[in-house]
Scaffold this motif. Sequence first.
Motif, PDB file in Angstrom:
ATOM      1  N   ASP A  69       3.218 -14.826  11.477  1.00 30.75           N
ATOM      2  CA  ASP A  69       4.346 -14.494  10.599  1.00 30.75           C
ATOM      3  C   ASP A  69       3.864 -14.307   9.165  1.00 30.75           C
ATOM      4  O   ASP A  69       3.799 -15.257   8.393  1.00 30.75           O
ATOM      5  N   TYR A  70       3.512 -13.071   8.835  1.00 29.10           N
ATOM      6  CA  TYR A  70       3.099 -12.807   7.456  1.00 29.10           C
ATOM      7  C   TYR A  70       3.413 -11.368   7.066  1.00 29.10           C
ATOM      8  O   TYR A  70       3.497 -10.482   7.913  1.00 29.10           O
ATOM      9  N   GLU A  71       3.607 -11.197   5.777  1.00 25.48           N
ATOM     10  CA  GLU A  71       3.765  -9.864   5.205  1.00 25.48           C
ATOM     11  C   GLU A  71       2.691  -9.661   4.151  1.00 25.48           C
ATOM     12  O   GLU A  71       2.112 -10.636   3.649  1.00 25.48           O
ATOM     13  N   ILE A  72       2.427  -8.412   3.827  1.00 24.11           N
ATOM     14  CA  ILE A  72       1.476  -8.084   2.772  1.00 24.11           C
ATOM     15  C   ILE A  72       2.230  -7.372   1.665  1.00 24.11           C
ATOM     16  O   ILE A  72       2.842  -6.325   1.899  1.00 24.11           O
ATOM     17  N   VAL A  73       2.213  -7.957   0.477  1.00 22.08           N
ATOM     18  CA  VAL A  73       2.871  -7.355  -0.674  1.00 22.08           C
ATOM     19  C   VAL A  73       1.795  -6.677  -1.516  1.00 22.08           C
ATOM     20  O   VAL A  73       0.943  -7.340  -2.115  1.00 22.08           O
ATOM     21  N   LEU A  74       1.820  -5.354  -1.539  1.00 22.79           N
ATOM     22  CA  LEU A  74       0.861  -4.575  -2.316  1.00 22.79           C
ATOM     23  C   LEU A  74       1.513  -4.181  -3.638  1.00 22.79           C
ATOM     24  O   LEU A  74       2.572  -3.555  -3.655  1.00 22.79           O
ATOM     25  N   ILE A  75       0.879  -4.527  -4.738  1.00 25.05           N
ATOM     26  CA  ILE A  75       1.415  -4.238  -6.070  1.00 25.05           C
ATOM     27  C   ILE A  75       0.537  -3.186  -6.736  1.00 25.05           C
ATOM     28  O   ILE A  75      -0.656  -3.429  -6.973  1.00 25.05           O
ATOM     29  N   ASP A  76       1.106  -2.045  -7.019  1.00 22.71           N
ATOM     30  CA  ASP A  76       0.377  -1.037  -7.780  1.00 22.71           C
ATOM     31  C   ASP A  76       0.763  -1.167  -9.248  1.00 22.71           C
ATOM     32  O   ASP A  76       1.906  -0.922  -9.631  1.00 22.71           O
ATOM     33  N   ASP A  77      -0.206  -1.554 -10.068  1.00 18.88           N
ATOM     34  CA  ASP A  77       0.062  -1.793 -11.484  1.00 18.88           C
ATOM     35  C   ASP A  77      -0.219  -0.525 -12.293  1.00 18.88           C
ATOM     36  O   ASP A  77      -1.203  -0.431 -13.026  1.00 18.88           O
ATOM     37  N   ALA A  78       0.659   0.469 -12.129  1.00 23.50           N
ATOM     38  CA  ALA A  78       0.595   1.719 -12.908  1.00 23.50           C
ATOM     39  C   ALA A  78      -0.788   2.357 -12.837  1.00 23.50           C
ATOM     40  O   ALA A  78      -1.366   2.745 -13.863  1.00 23.50           O
ATOM     41  N   SER A  79      -1.324   2.483 -11.627  1.00 25.42           N
ATOM     42  CA  SER A  79      -2.655   3.083 -11.462  1.00 25.42           C
ATOM     43  C   SER A  79      -2.639   4.570 -11.805  1.00 25.42           C
ATOM     44  O   SER A  79      -1.636   5.263 -11.606  1.00 25.42           O
ATOM     45  N   SER A  80      -3.779   5.051 -12.283  1.00 19.56           N
ATOM     46  CA  SER A  80      -3.914   6.472 -12.585  1.00 19.56           C
ATOM     47  C   SER A  80      -4.785   7.198 -11.556  1.00 19.56           C
ATOM     48  O   SER A  80      -4.983   8.403 -11.658  1.00 19.56           O
ATOM     49  N   ASP A  81      -5.299   6.456 -10.570  1.00 22.25           N
ATOM     50  CA  ASP A  81      -6.066   7.093  -9.497  1.00 22.25           C
ATOM     51  C   ASP A  81      -5.193   7.187  -8.243  1.00 22.25           C
ATOM     52  O   ASP A  81      -3.970   7.249  -8.341  1.00 22.25           O
TER      53      ASP A  81
END
Length: 368
Positions: A69-81
Amino acid sequence: MLLILLYVFIGILAIQLFYYLIVFGKFAFARNQQITPKRIPISVIVCAKNEAENVKKFVPLLVEQNYPDYEIVLIDDASSDETLELFEAFERQYSNIKLVKVQNNEAFWGNKKFALTLGIKAASKEYLLFTDADCYPTSKDWITNMSSRFTMHKTIVLGYGAYEKIKGSFLNKIIRFETMLTATQYFAWAKMGRPYMGVGRNLAYKREEFFRVNGFIDHISVRSGDDDLFINQAAKGSNTTVCYTTDSFTVSEPKKTWKDWFNQKRRHVSTAKLYKGFDKFQLGLYYFSQLFFLLVAIVLLAFQFQWMIVAGLVVFRYIFAWTTLGYAAGKLKEKDVMYWFPIIEIILIFTQLNVFFTNIFSKPVHWK
């Protein structure tokens, strides 16, 4: 005068004995950990800024974890690539991935803590496990091992974030030795009931701990410290534990040039001045005991004052330091760096001194 120096030398040696045998020994000579798997729901949180190449390699490894029981939270911090595009593709491909898109905010521009805060608020699970975008777990049982250390009262878990081994690189040995030594320190003090830091490459805590101290608000203006400053504030002996099973480790790509490593050290050291008073004292005392042990030994031996006693004490110090750190390195799978212990230690002592004076005259560059 030389007699006084000899007494000072013996006093410094006593301080070193205290650290290596009493403090560091708390971790180095501890029993290997056994885990009892739990099934608590976990949110794995990864914050990335311009990390396209790394997330392409490492996010699939997180999806392969053996955990119910797990989720993956991906945070994109205003990437330019291409980081955001890759995250969006992963979100479409895997049902347990949640994407958080962070736009540049004038008040918090370039601040990783702002991005992490949004990710933590978006997480749907009560228990949070953090790693960096350039990290990967050494085992498919990473979540199982880290989560196994949670109990009703232990709501913060400090893990070990190792660095990849690069064959033939002496700089790599220095980096891995320092990482092992740092982990030995924060694991040992945590086991003594005085936790003072953790690393964001491998760190877990219950959501309530984040909101109990109002998140990063007290040091939001400091670009670094989303891991060590938070732990320094939130962790106590009663709520903190450690995990150092082999399957709980994460691995990162290390710096490959002296300049990059030196700048990284400058960022790390710049946050330590914001630690609690006791933590700054114990870290400072350890460092200065290393520096002055070396300097006073050189002076006494140069004047050949009671040189047999001094030489014997130097050998004695290196034997117990080498033994303690050797056991710690064995637990953290870093034994090979101990062959170079005396040389690496001297390099680190004077590098630290250089970092201290460099930071006085210029500010290090943080997360952009």
